[in-house]
Design a protein around this motif. Structure first.
Motif, PDB file in Angstrom:
ATOM      1  N   VAL A  18       0.865  -1.174   0.000  1.00  7.13           N
ATOM      2  CA  VAL A  18       0.000   0.000   0.000  1.00  7.13           C
ATOM      3  C   VAL A  18       0.906   1.230   0.000  1.00  7.13           C
ATOM      4  O   VAL A  18       1.652   1.465   0.966  1.00  7.13           O
ATOM      5  CB  VAL A  18      -0.943   0.004   1.215  1.00  7.13           C
ATOM      6  N   LEU A  19       0.839   2.009  -1.076  1.00  7.13           N
ATOM      7  CA  LEU A  19       1.809   3.070  -1.325  1.00  7.13           C
ATOM      8  C   LEU A  19       1.161   4.452  -1.370  1.00  7.13           C
ATOM      9  O   LEU A  19       0.147   4.652  -2.031  1.00  7.13           O
ATOM     10  CB  LEU A  19       2.516   2.830  -2.672  1.00  7.13           C
ATOM     11  N   ASP A  20       1.749   5.386  -0.673  1.00 11.83           N
ATOM     12  CA  ASP A  20       1.435   6.807  -0.828  1.00 11.83           C
ATOM     13  C   ASP A  20       2.757   7.509  -1.099  1.00 11.83           C
ATOM     14  O   ASP A  20       3.538   7.755  -0.181  1.00 11.83           O
ATOM     15  CB  ASP A  20       0.760   7.365   0.421  1.00 11.83           C
ATOM     16  N   ILE A  72       5.048   3.476   2.817  1.00 10.83           N
ATOM     17  CA  ILE A  72       5.133   2.143   2.219  1.00 10.83           C
ATOM     18  C   ILE A  72       4.599   1.149   3.241  1.00 10.83           C
ATOM     19  O   ILE A  72       5.230   0.903   4.271  1.00 10.83           O
ATOM     20  CB  ILE A  72       6.586   1.789   1.853  1.00 10.83           C
ATOM     21  N   GLY A  73       3.423   0.618   2.979  1.00 11.08           N
ATOM     22  CA  GLY A  73       2.807  -0.320   3.909  1.00 11.08           C
ATOM     23  C   GLY A  73       2.680  -1.701   3.306  1.00 11.08           C
ATOM     24  O   GLY A  73       2.700  -1.869   2.088  1.00 11.08           O
ATOM     25  N   LEU A  74       2.538  -2.707   4.163  1.00  9.71           N
ATOM     26  CA  LEU A  74       2.373  -4.074   3.695  1.00  9.71           C
ATOM     27  C   LEU A  74       1.238  -4.742   4.468  1.00  9.71           C
ATOM     28  O   LEU A  74       1.269  -4.813   5.696  1.00  9.71           O
ATOM     29  CB  LEU A  74       3.657  -4.877   3.872  1.00  9.71           C
ATOM     30  N   LEU A  75       0.252  -5.230   3.721  1.00  7.62           N
ATOM     31  CA  LEU A  75      -0.857  -5.986   4.291  1.00  7.62           C
ATOM     32  C   LEU A  75      -0.625  -7.471   4.075  1.00  7.62           C
ATOM     33  O   LEU A  75      -0.237  -7.893   2.980  1.00  7.62           O
ATOM     34  CB  LEU A  75      -2.178  -5.601   3.611  1.00  7.62           C
ATOM     35  N   HIS A  76      -0.861  -8.270   5.112  1.00 12.26           N
ATOM     36  CA  HIS A  76      -0.872  -9.723   4.985  1.00 12.26           C
ATOM     37  C   HIS A  76      -2.239 -10.195   5.449  1.00 12.26           C
ATOM     38  O   HIS A  76      -2.600 -10.008   6.608  1.00 12.26           O
ATOM     39  CB  HIS A  76       0.231 -10.357   5.827  1.00 12.26           C
ATOM     40  N   ASN A  77      -2.996 -10.770   4.527  1.00 16.59           N
ATOM     41  CA  ASN A  77      -4.385 -11.143   4.806  1.00 16.59           C
ATOM     42  C   ASN A  77      -5.168  -9.955   5.366  1.00 16.59           C
ATOM     43  O   ASN A  77      -5.899 -10.069   6.360  1.00 16.59           O
ATOM     44  CB  ASN A  77      -4.445 -12.334   5.758  1.00 16.59           C
ATOM     45  N   LYS A  78      -4.962  -8.792   4.736  1.00 17.54           N
ATOM     46  CA  LYS A  78      -5.692  -7.550   5.009  1.00 17.54           C
ATOM     47  C   LYS A  78      -5.321  -6.884   6.334  1.00 17.54           C
ATOM     48  O   LYS A  78      -5.960  -5.919   6.746  1.00 17.54           O
ATOM     49  CB  LYS A  78      -7.204  -7.772   4.939  1.00 17.54           C
ATOM     50  N   ARG A  79      -4.280  -7.360   6.983  1.00 20.47           N
ATOM     51  CA  ARG A  79      -3.817  -6.746   8.228  1.00 20.47           C
ATOM     52  C   ARG A  79      -2.448  -6.103   8.003  1.00 20.47           C
ATOM     53  O   ARG A  79      -1.553  -6.726   7.413  1.00 20.47           O
ATOM     54  CB  ARG A  79      -3.733  -7.788   9.349  1.00 20.47           C
ATOM     55  N   ALA A  80      -2.277  -4.871   8.485  1.00 20.97           N
ATOM     56  CA  ALA A  80      -1.005  -4.162   8.337  1.00 20.97           C
ATOM     57  C   ALA A  80       0.039  -4.770   9.252  1.00 20.97           C
ATOM     58  O   ALA A  80      -0.136  -4.787  10.471  1.00 20.97           O
ATOM     59  CB  ALA A  80      -1.195  -2.683   8.654  1.00 20.97           C
ATOM     60  N   VAL A  81       1.127  -5.279   8.667  1.00 23.97           N
ATOM     61  CA  VAL A  81       2.136  -5.992   9.458  1.00 23.97           C
ATOM     62  C   VAL A  81       3.519  -5.344   9.396  1.00 23.97           C
ATOM     63  O   VAL A  81       4.330  -5.519  10.311  1.00 23.97           O
ATOM     64  CB  VAL A  81       2.240  -7.468   9.020  1.00 23.97           C
ATOM     65  N   MET A  82       3.805  -4.613   8.330  1.00 23.87           N
ATOM     66  CA  MET A  82       5.083  -3.921   8.186  1.00 23.87           C
ATOM     67  C   MET A  82       4.816  -2.559   7.554  1.00 23.87           C
ATOM     68  O   MET A  82       3.831  -2.386   6.832  1.00 23.87           O
ATOM     69  CB  MET A  82       6.061  -4.725   7.314  1.00 23.87           C
ATOM     70  N   GLY A  83       5.696  -1.595   7.829  1.00 27.67           N
ATOM     71  CA  GLY A  83       5.483  -0.279   7.248  1.00 27.67           C
ATOM     72  C   GLY A  83       6.697   0.612   7.377  1.00 27.67           C
ATOM     73  O   GLY A  83       7.576   0.384   8.220  1.00 27.67           O
ATOM     74  N   MET A  84       6.718   1.647   6.537  1.00 30.53           N
ATOM     75  CA  MET A  84       7.818   2.619   6.561  1.00 30.53           C
ATOM     76  C   MET A  84       7.287   3.996   6.200  1.00 30.53           C
ATOM     77  O   MET A  84       6.420   4.146   5.344  1.00 30.53           O
ATOM     78  CB  MET A  84       8.918   2.215   5.579  1.00 30.53           C
ATOM     79  N   ILE A 124       0.185   2.184  10.704  1.00 31.80           N
ATOM     80  CA  ILE A 124      -0.387   1.320  11.741  1.00 31.80           C
ATOM     81  C   ILE A 124       0.674   0.445  12.407  1.00 31.80           C
ATOM     82  O   ILE A 124       0.803   0.456  13.638  1.00 31.80           O
ATOM     83  CB  ILE A 124      -1.539   0.466  11.174  1.00 31.80           C
ATOM     84  N   PRO A 125       1.465  -0.335  11.664  1.00 29.90           N
ATOM     85  CA  PRO A 125       2.462  -1.173  12.330  1.00 29.90           C
ATOM     86  C   PRO A 125       3.556  -0.377  13.027  1.00 29.90           C
ATOM     87  O   PRO A 125       4.086  -0.822  14.057  1.00 29.90           O
ATOM     88  CB  PRO A 125       3.020  -2.053  11.215  1.00 29.90           C
TER      89      PRO A 125
END
Length: 263
Positions: free
Chosen positions: A87-89, A108-120, A221-222
């Motif tokens: 998920v990018l902005d 820069i976000g990462l969803l795993h099974n629709k849950r935010a688990v990593m981000g920058m 979120i993460p």
């Protein structure tokens, strides 16, 4: 093909690629073409070549390295499908970007099974990066690298509250933002994604946003959660889909603030 989560080093690679597109256009008219797009509540919602080109290079790197991953971006929508979605902005805070204020960032976000688990969140002008690796949250910048930690013992009367656009309050009469502001130590405005990073860093205690899109919040979120904070919607649900969102330094403060906002 593997569906394992990427290493955090790849997030840094994406942020560096994006910065090569954003920084040459920041505080400069060089190649900076400005358009506007419709957004409820605003007469002007800017988008620039910095937004588009930064997202384009990040998408290219993801497609090359993880072709099995889906991507959601502010500028070019959703491509692909599967349990892992980036998920990018590319420029969160285009208005301060245009004003020359360094409170914008690349999300820069990462969803795993629709849950935010990593981000920058990367702020290349100040040379600061904030990230969550799946276990802990970190920052690196001019003062060195350190682990992030929200304030755990702050009370509502001691809390620092932030929102980006107070002008939206009139469009949300059911939200008691004024009441929350009156019960906190002080309220500040206009910090965009940088304020969320400062919450994770223990400088701000409450960040409230009236209307967010997924690409505005997934990366953050993460970072906040893995620093010890809490992020939900006004109704107390997970915030990956955006909406009216509250981020708090700790659970007790979060519950108090939600009660006031919903009063």
């Amino acid at each position: 093909m593997s569906q394992s989560l990427p290493d955090i080093a790849f997030f840094h690679q994406l942020a560096e690629a994006a910065s090569k597109q954003t920084l040459p256009r920041y505080r400069s008219s060089l190649n900076l073409h400005i358009d506007t797009k419709p957004k409820e509540g605003f007469n002007f919602d800017p988008v620039t070549d910095a937004d588009r080109e930064a997202e384009r290079v990040m998408r290219s790197l993801i497609n090359e390295t993880y072709p099995e991953h889906a991507i959601m971006g502010e500028e070019f929508g959703i491509t692909g499908k599967g349990p892992i979605q980036w998920v990018l902005d590319p420029v969160d805070g285009t208005r301060p970007f245009l004003c020359g204020l360094p409170v914008w960032g690349t999300l820069i976000g990462l969803l795993h099974n629709k849950r935010a688990v990593m981000g920058m969140m990367s702020q290349p002008f100040t040379n600061e990066t904030f990230w969550a690796d799946g276990k802990c949250a970190w920052t690196n910048g001019p003062q060195g690298k350190r682990q992030l930690q929200t304030r755990q013992n702050v009370t509502l009367s001691q809390a620092i509250l932030h929102t980006t656009s107070a002008e939206l309050a009139s469009s949300y009469p059911h939200v008691n933002f004024k009441g929350l502001s009156e019960q906190t130590l002080m309220t500040r405005f206009g910090g965009e994604c940088y304020a969320m990073a400062m919450l994770a860093a223990g400088q701000i205690d409450l960040c409230f946003e009236f209307s967010l899109q997924p690409y505005d919040i997934v990366a953050l979120i993460p970072i906040i959660e893995q620093a010890g904070g809490v992020v939900t919607t006004l109704s107390g649900q997970r915030a990956e889909s955006g909406g009216t969102v509250l981020a708090s330094a700790n659970q007790a403060l979060h519950e108090q603030a939600l009660q006031v906002l919903n009063h």
